[in-house]
Motif scaffolding. Structure first.
Motif, mmCIF file in Angstrom:
data_model
loop_
_atom_site.group_PDB
_atom_site.id
_atom_site.type_symbol
_atom_site.label_atom_id
_atom_site.label_comp_id
_atom_site.label_asym_id
_atom_site.label_seq_id
_atom_site.Cartn_x
_atom_site.Cartn_y
_atom_site.Cartn_z
ATOM 1 N N ALA A 3 4.606 -5.004 3.127
ATOM 2 C CA ALA A 3 3.971 -3.863 2.465
ATOM 3 C C ALA A 3 2.830 -3.318 3.323
ATOM 4 N N THR A 4 1.993 -4.216 3.839
ATOM 5 C CA THR A 4 0.858 -3.792 4.663
ATOM 6 C C THR A 4 1.344 -3.099 5.932
ATOM 7 N N LYS A 5 2.376 -3.715 6.568
ATOM 8 C CA LYS A 5 2.913 -3.136 7.804
ATOM 9 C C LYS A 5 3.392 -1.698 7.554
ATOM 10 N N LEU A 6 4.095 -1.547 6.431
ATOM 11 C CA LEU A 6 4.658 -0.232 6.103
ATOM 12 C C LEU A 6 3.553 0.801 5.907
ATOM 13 N N ARG A 7 2.482 0.325 5.239
ATOM 14 C CA ARG A 7 1.370 1.244 4.980
ATOM 15 C C ARG A 7 0.709 1.673 6.286
ATOM 16 N N THR A 8 0.575 0.721 7.214
ATOM 17 C CA THR A 8 -0.005 1.037 8.520
ATOM 18 C C THR A 8 0.875 2.049 9.251
ATOM 19 N N MET A 9 2.198 1.792 9.179
ATOM 20 C CA MET A 9 3.148 2.682 9.841
ATOM 21 C C MET A 9 3.053 4.103 9.276
ATOM 22 N N MET A 10 2.875 4.147 7.962
ATOM 23 C CA MET A 10 2.782 5.434 7.279
ATOM 24 C C MET A 10 1.554 6.201 7.756
ATOM 25 N N GLU A 11 0.436 5.440 7.890
ATOM 26 C CA GLU A 11 -0.795 6.083 8.345
ATOM 27 C C GLU A 11 -0.652 6.552 9.786
ATOM 28 N N ALA A 43 17.205 5.469 6.889
ATOM 29 C CA ALA A 43 18.046 6.665 6.975
ATOM 30 C C ALA A 43 17.305 7.891 6.438
ATOM 31 N N LEU A 44 16.595 7.695 5.330
ATOM 32 C CA LEU A 44 15.836 8.814 4.744
ATOM 33 C C LEU A 44 14.714 9.268 5.675
ATOM 34 N N MET A 45 14.071 8.288 6.314
ATOM 35 C CA MET A 45 12.986 8.637 7.241
ATOM 36 C C MET A 45 13.501 9.448 8.417
ATOM 37 N N ARG A 46 14.729 9.112 8.831
ATOM 38 C CA ARG A 46 15.351 9.885 9.930
ATOM 39 C C ARG A 46 15.656 11.308 9.477
ATOM 40 N N LEU A 47 16.198 11.418 8.247
ATOM 41 C CA LEU A 47 16.619 12.735 7.759
ATOM 42 C C LEU A 47 15.429 13.643 7.434
ATOM 43 N N LEU A 95 9.937 2.024 -0.813
ATOM 44 C CA LEU A 95 10.094 0.733 -0.133
ATOM 45 C C LEU A 95 8.843 -0.121 -0.335
ATOM 46 N N TYR A 96 7.684 0.535 -0.248
ATOM 47 C CA TYR A 96 6.409 -0.159 -0.452
ATOM 48 C C TYR A 96 6.370 -0.815 -1.830
ATOM 49 N N ASN A 97 6.764 -0.017 -2.824
ATOM 50 C CA ASN A 97 6.755 -0.542 -4.193
ATOM 51 C C ASN A 97 7.684 -1.745 -4.351
ATOM 52 N N LEU A 98 8.807 -1.682 -3.652
ATOM 53 C CA LEU A 98 9.745 -2.801 -3.731
ATOM 54 C C LEU A 98 9.136 -4.056 -3.105
ATOM 55 N N TYR A 99 8.489 -3.876 -1.905
ATOM 56 C CA TYR A 99 7.837 -5.017 -1.256
ATOM 57 C C TYR A 99 6.812 -5.638 -2.205
ATOM 58 N N VAL A 100 6.039 -4.769 -2.868
ATOM 59 C CA VAL A 100 5.017 -5.255 -3.798
ATOM 60 C C VAL A 100 5.669 -6.017 -4.946
ATOM 61 N N ASP A 101 6.739 -5.442 -5.509
ATOM 62 C CA ASP A 101 7.470 -6.099 -6.594
ATOM 63 C C ASP A 101 7.900 -7.500 -6.193
ATOM 64 N N MET A 102 8.336 -7.597 -4.911
ATOM 65 C CA MET A 102 8.900 -8.866 -4.456
ATOM 66 C C MET A 102 7.828 -9.803 -3.893
ATOM 67 N N GLY A 103 6.576 -9.339 -3.892
ATOM 68 C CA GLY A 103 5.494 -10.156 -3.364
ATOM 69 C C GLY A 103 5.495 -10.251 -1.841
ATOM 70 N N GLN A 104 6.212 -9.327 -1.177
ATOM 71 C CA GLN A 104 6.242 -9.366 0.297
ATOM 72 C C GLN A 104 5.085 -8.541 0.856
ATOM 73 N N LYS A 126 1.182 9.572 10.120
ATOM 74 C CA LYS A 126 0.484 10.654 9.388
ATOM 75 C C LYS A 126 1.306 11.191 8.209
ATOM 76 N N ILE A 127 1.878 10.235 7.474
ATOM 77 C CA ILE A 127 2.638 10.628 6.284
ATOM 78 C C ILE A 127 1.672 10.671 5.101
ATOM 79 N N ILE A 128 1.662 11.814 4.428
ATOM 80 C CA ILE A 128 0.776 11.943 3.266
ATOM 81 C C ILE A 128 1.618 11.903 2.003
ATOM 82 N N LYS A 129 1.160 11.088 1.040
ATOM 83 C CA LYS A 129 1.929 10.945 -0.201
ATOM 84 C C LYS A 129 1.988 12.263 -0.974
#
Length: 679
Positions: free
Chosen positions: A653-661, A625-629, A640-649, A664-667
Motif C-alpha cells: 500500500a505504501t509503495k503504491l502511494r509513493t508511486m502515485m505521488e 492494464a488500467l494504468m496503461r490505458l 488497488l490501494y484499498n485492496l492492499y489495506v483490506d488485506m493488511g498488505q 503526480k496522480i491526483i485523486k
DNA sequence: GTAGGGTTAG
C-alpha cells in the motif's frame, strides 16, 4: 428556454403563413420587420419591400395581358404576397387574373384563401372551377376530396380536365373504384385520363390493371410509357419494367420519349444497386456530343440520362466512375454538380467536394446544404458555420443540418442557439428539427426543455416512429422512465428495433432489470430482431441483477442465434456477469481470449470484483492494464490501494502511494466503480 | 397569362 416557445407562439399568432415561408420570399408584412430586427445578428439577409415600389396605377384598362403576365411571373418565382398586392391594386381584372391568384394559393395549399377568391369571383369559367377542385384534390384527405367532388357535381359545365382532376384525386387516396366509375362515365377521354388511371393503379399496387390499361389505350403520349415504367419500378417490378421497355420501346409512337423511359429504368436499376445493367442501358442511348438538347425529338442522351447514371455510381459508392462520366459531360445542370458534390461528401471527401463547389457556376440552396452536412460529417463546425453564413438563401434543410450537426458533434448549447435563432427568424420546425432538438435535450439531460419540445411536437407534427423514439430516449435519460413507457405503449407501430432498444436501455440504466428482460422477451415474441445495442443493455441488466446463467445464455444466443459479433461492450458486460459470481479466473480467461482489445470497462469490472473477492494477484494485472490505458486516472491506484489495506498488505500500500505521488496522480472523485471512502 | 397524367438528389 420558455421564451423560445413563446417566441414561436408569437410568430405563429402574428402570421401563421409567414412562419411557414419565412424570409425566403421576403413578403411585406407589418409584424415581420420587428421580429427580424430582434434576430438580426448579421446573418439575416436584408429585407427589401417591393410593395411600395409597385405603382398603383400601373395596370389600367386594356393592359390586362401585362397584368396577368406579371402576376403569373410573381407566382412562378414564389412571390405570392407581391402578386396579391399587384392583384389588389389593379383597377381592372378579368377571370384569368382571378384564376392566376387562385392558382397561386392552390399551389401553396392555402385553400381558405383560394376559396375566398373563388367565392368572390362572379364570372367563373371552367378553369376557375378546375383550379379549385385541384386545390382540394392536392390535399389528399377524404374530407377535402368530398369538397372537391361537391364542386365537380355542381359546376355548370365540365371539360376533360375536370374529369381527369377528379379521377387522379380518387386515385391518389386509393379510391380506385370511384376513379374507375368516373373514367367509365366520362363523355370523352383524353390520353391524360388513361395515364391518370395507369398511375392510379400503380400507386395502389395494382400492377396488372396498369399494364392492361396501357395496352388497351387508343393512343399514347410522352408520359404514358414513363408513367408505367416508374410505377412498375416503385412496385418493385424492375424486370417487368425492363420487359415493357423492350416490347414498347421501339414503337414509333413512344420514340420521342424513349430517353425519358430509358432514364427511368436507369434510375430503377440504380436504386437496386444493379449498376452494370443501368450502364448497359445508358450505353444503348445514342450519344451525340453536339446534340442532347431536350425537346429535339431525337433518341439520344440528355442531361437527365447522364445525371441518372452518375447517381447510380454515387449510390454504389463508385465515385471514380461517377467522376469519369461527370468530366465527359458537355453540358451540366445544377443537378449534375449537386449529385457529384454529394458523392464526395458521402465516401467523406469534403476537400474534393469543396473544390467542385467552388467551380460550380450557380450553386443553389441544396448545394450549400450538402456542403454544410458534409462539413458536419467530418466534425468541422467552423466550416459548416462558414457555409451557413455565406449562403444567400437558407431553407428548412439548412437549419436542420446545422441543428443536427451540432447535436451529432455534441455541441448541445450550439444546437439550442441555432434552434432559437431559427424560430425567431420565422422558420417552422418540422419533425426532423424536433427530433434533433429532442436528442439535444437528451444530451443536456434537460427535462424542462424536453417537455417543452414534447408540447411543440404535439402541436405541430403527427409524432412518427423516429420522433417517438427520441421522446422515449429523452424521458428515460432525464429520469422519467414511466413517461417513456407511456409513450412506448401508445405507439401503434412497434416494429422498429430502435424503439425497443430505447426502452430496454432506459430500464437497464435505471436498474429495472425485471422490466427490461420482460420487454426483451416480448420483443422477441413479436419477431423484432434484437441488435448488438439490445444485447449491451440485456447483458448489463444481467450483470447488475446478478443473473449469471441468464447472462451467459444471452451472450451465447447473441452469437449463435442472431449471428451478432460480440463487441468490447458485450465482453465488458459478460466479464462483469462472471465476476459478480466470483469466478475471477474465468473472467481473466475470457479477457485473454477476447478478439478485441479490452478497454477500461472490462478491466474496471475485473478490478472492482477483485477487491470484493480479495484477489490481489488479478487486481494487480487489472490495475496495471488500467494504468496503461489511462495513465492520468487515479481510479486503479485507489482501488488497488484499498485492496492492499483490506488485506493488511501495508508495504504494498505504501509503495503504491509513493508511486502515485511520483507519477503526480491526483485523486479524482466520481468513478462509479470506485469506492474511495477509506482512502 | 390561369386547370389534369410522367424521369434524376438531400
Amino acid at each position: 428556454m420558455t421564451y423560445l416557445v413563446i417566441a414561436w407562439r408569437r410568430i405563429r399568432m402574428r402570421s401563421p403563413d409567414l412562419a411557414v415561408y419565412g424570409l425566403r420570399n421576403m413578403q411585406p408584412f407589418c409584424g415581420w420587420p420587428m421580429l427580424t430586427r430582434i434576430s438580426n445578428n448579421g446573418s439575416v439577409p436584408s429585407i427589401s419591400f417591393t410593395s411600395s415600389s409597385i405603382p398603383k396605377s400601373s395596370f389600367r384598362g386594356t393592359d390586362l395581358h401585362s397584368l396577368n403576365k406579371k402576376i403569373s411571373h410573381l407566382i412562378r418565382t414564389g412571390r405570392l404576397c407581391e402578386a396579391k398586392t399587384v392583384f389588389d391594386n389593379a383597377e381592372h381584372r378579368n377571370t384569368v387574373t382571378w384564376n392566376s391568384m387562385i392558382s397561386g394559393y392552390v399551389q401553396r395549399r392555402e385553400l381558405a384563401k383560394a376559396r375566398k377568391l373563388f367565392d368572390e369571383l362572379c364570372e367563373r369559367d371552367i378553369v376557375s372551377w378546375n383550379l379549385m377542385i385541384s386545390g382540394y384534390i392536392s390535399c389528399r384527405g377524404s374530407r377535402y376530396i368530398e369538397e372537391g367532388r361537391n364542386l365537380f357535381d355542381n359546376m355548370p359545365e365540365r371539360d376533360c380536365v375536370s374529369w381527369n382532376t377528379m379521377i387522379s384525386g380518387y386515385a391518389r387516396i386509393g379510391r380506385m373504384d370511384e376513379a374507375l366509375v368516373l373514367f367509365n362515365s366520362m363523355p370523352e377521354r383524353s390520353v391524360v385520363s388513361w395515364n391518370a388511371m395507369i398511375t392510379g393503379f400503380l400507386h395502389n399496387g395494382i400492377v396488372e390493371h396498369a399494364i392492361e390499361f396501357f395496352e388497351r389505350m387508343p393512343e399514347r403520349d410522352a408520359a404514358s410509357l414513363s408513367a408505367l415504367l416508374s410505377g412498375l419500378i416503385q412496385n418493385g417490378e424492375l424486370d417487368k419494367a425492363s420487359k415493357v421497355l423492350t416490347e414498347h420501346g421501339n414503337k414509333d409512337e413512344a420514340r420521342e420519349d424513349l430517353v425519358h423511359a430509358y432514364n427511368t429504368l436507369i434510375a430503377g436499376y440504380g436504386q437496386r444497386g444493379r449498376v452494370e445493367e443501368a450502364r448497359h442501358l445508358f450505353d444503348q442511348i445514342p450519344f451525340c456530343p453536339d446534340g442532347g438538347k431536350e425537346g429535339n425529338g431525337r433518341f439520344e442522351r440528355n442531361v437527365v440520362s447522364w445525371n441518372s447514371m452518375i447517381t447510380c455510381y454515387v449510390k454504389a459508392r463508385d465515385i471514380a466512375s461517377a467522376r469519369e462520366l461527370f468530366d465527359l459531360m458537355t453540358e451540366r445542370d445544377t443537378f449534375s454538380w449537386n449529385i457529384m458534390i454529394s458523392g464526395y461528401v458521402h465516401c467523406s471527401n469534403v476537400e474534393e467536394a469543396s473544390k467542385l463547389f467552388s467551380k460550380m457556376p450557380n450553386p443553389d440552396t441544396l448545394s450549400w446544404n450538402t456542403m454544410i452536412s458534409g462539413s458536419m460529417e467530418i466534425g468541422s463546425l467552423k466550416l459548416a458555420n462558414d457555409f451557413f453564413e455565406r449562403m444567400p438563401q437558407k431553407n428548412l434543410v439548412s437549419w436542420n443540418s446545422m441543428i443536427a450537426g451540432y447535436e451529432k458533434n455534441e455541441d448541445y448549447k450550439g444546437a439550442v442557439k441555432f434552434f432559437t435563432q431559427m424560430l425567431l427568424e420565422g422558420e417552422k420546425p418540422d419533425r426532423h428539427t424536433l427530433s434533433s432538438v429532442l436528442s439535444v435535450c437528451t444530451g443536456l439531460v434537460d427535462l424542462h426543455l424536453g417537455m417543452q419540445i414534447h408540447q411543440l411536437v404535439s402541436k405541430t407534427v403527427l409524432p412518427d416512429v423516429p420522433i417517438n423514439n427520441s421522446l422515449i430516449t429523452m424521458y428515460s435519460r432525464c429520469g422519467e422512465i414511466n413517461q417513456a413507457r407511456t409513450i412506448f405503449d401508445e405507439m401503434k407501430l412497434k416494429n422498429d428495433v430502435i424503439s425497443w432498444n430505447a426502452m430496454i436501455g432506459g430500464y437497464a440504466s435505471h436498474g429495472f432489470s425485471e422490466q427490461a428482460l420482460e420487454l426483451f422477451k416480448l420483443m422477441k415474441r413479436l419477431k423484432v430482431r434484437p441488435t448488438y445495442i439490445t444485447f449491451i443493455s440485456v447483458l448489463n441488466v444481467c450483470a447488475h441483477a446478478g443473473l449469471v446463467e441468464e447472462g451467459r445464455k444471452q451472450f451465447k444466443s447473441m452469437c449463435s442465434e442472431y449471428g451478432i459479433e460480440p463487441q468490447v461492450e458485450h465482453f465488458a458486460a459478460l466479464v462483469d456477469v462472471v465476476c459478480r459470481h466470483g469466478q475471477l479466473e474465468e473472467a481473466m480467461d475470457l479477457i485473454n481470449r477476447m478478439p478485441c482489445e479490452p478497454d477500461t470497462a472490462v478491466w474496471g469490472a475485473l478490478l472492482g470484483a477483485c477487491r470484493v473477492h480479495h484477489n490481489v494477484e488479478l487486481a494487480q494485472v487489472a490495475a496495471e492494464a488500467l494504468m496503461r490505458l489511462e495513465p492520468e486516472s487515479s481510479a486503479p491506484y485507489v482501488l488497488l490501494y484499498n485492496l492492499y489495506v483490506d488485506m493488511g498488505q501495508w508495504d504494498s500500500a505504501t509503495k503504491l502511494r509513493t508511486m502515485m505521488e511520483k507519477n503526480k496522480i491526483i485523486k479524482q472523485p466520481g468513478y462509479s466503480w470506485v469506492d474511495s471512502s477509506c482512502f
